[in-house]
Write a protein that holds these residues in place. Sequence first.
Motif, mmCIF file in Angstrom:
data_model
loop_
_atom_site.group_PDB
_atom_site.id
_atom_site.type_symbol
_atom_site.label_atom_id
_atom_site.label_comp_id
_atom_site.label_asym_id
_atom_site.label_seq_id
_atom_site.Cartn_x
_atom_site.Cartn_y
_atom_site.Cartn_z
ATOM 1 N N ALA A 94 0.927 -1.237 0.195
ATOM 2 C CA ALA A 94 -0.377 0.186 0.017
ATOM 3 C C ALA A 94 0.685 1.620 0.389
ATOM 4 N N VAL A 95 2.084 1.214 0.056
ATOM 5 C CA VAL A 95 3.027 2.296 0.704
ATOM 6 C C VAL A 95 3.949 1.795 0.045
ATOM 7 N N THR A 98 7.366 4.326 0.184
ATOM 8 C CA THR A 98 8.463 3.875 1.171
ATOM 9 C C THR A 98 9.130 3.380 1.682
ATOM 10 N N HIS A 128 -10.356 11.189 5.364
ATOM 11 C CA HIS A 128 -10.258 10.127 4.887
ATOM 12 C C HIS A 128 -10.729 9.302 5.699
ATOM 13 N N TYR A 132 -9.066 4.298 5.073
ATOM 14 C CA TYR A 132 -7.886 4.714 4.638
ATOM 15 C C TYR A 132 -6.305 4.831 6.204
ATOM 16 N N HIS A 133 -6.673 5.222 7.286
ATOM 17 C CA HIS A 133 -6.237 5.271 8.398
ATOM 18 C C HIS A 133 -5.987 3.788 8.802
ATOM 19 N N ARG A 136 -3.112 2.382 7.082
ATOM 20 C CA ARG A 136 -1.872 2.555 7.048
ATOM 21 C C ARG A 136 -1.590 2.563 8.350
ATOM 22 N N GLU A 139 -0.072 -0.953 7.257
ATOM 23 C CA GLU A 139 1.011 -0.235 6.220
ATOM 24 C C GLU A 139 2.704 0.100 7.404
ATOM 25 N N MET A 140 2.335 0.607 8.706
ATOM 26 C CA MET A 140 3.580 1.500 9.270
ATOM 27 C C MET A 140 3.749 0.594 10.286
ATOM 28 N N LEU A 154 -2.091 7.302 14.003
ATOM 29 C CA LEU A 154 -3.752 6.872 13.186
ATOM 30 C C LEU A 154 -4.289 8.442 14.910
ATOM 31 N N ASP A 157 -4.133 12.077 13.598
ATOM 32 C CA ASP A 157 -4.704 11.700 12.046
ATOM 33 C C ASP A 157 -6.503 11.490 12.038
#
Length: 167
Positions: A94-95, A98, A128, A132-133, A136, A139-140, A154, A157
């Motif tokens: 997804a990222v 990065t 978002h 999405y969060h 994210r 993935e982080m 999160l 955000d």
Amino acid sequence: MRRNGIVEHIYVEPNLHEPLGKRIVIALNHALSKACLEDYDYLLRVDADVMLPKRFIEENLKVKADCVGTAGYAVLLKMNCFIKVFNGQFPEVAVEDTYIALKLLSLGYSVKPWVLPPILKRKSGTCHSWRYHFIRGVEMYKLGYEPLHVVDVLYHDLRRDLRSVFS
């Protein structure tokens, strides 16, 4: 893609169960598979909601790095590096921007920030979805961020997004 003066239209049926970033990477890889990557020196991947300032490419090529743009809206890659490390395909995560930067750094390649950054057209403060969060955060975590850091990011955000909805 352009072959013999003819523009080729490429359509990839999206899997809507996949995160947006992964769907984009799948489409990009499909297009890349139709090109002779060895014919190019660089690859520039740019998000759709980005404008490139005048002289963007020229200024960022002066950095003489294997990868310019550590994460975000665009990445400029030396093609030989992209082919050698990633076999000419973006990683299906997804990222990916990065991931690419971190992978190249871990292998000793030169990764530099933008000299002249891209311009994000999206208005800051846009909301978002919770999905999405969530993605994210996952993935982080996969990239090595510890759980408390992920939750803190999160939280901030979501708080920012909710504030923009109710203001």
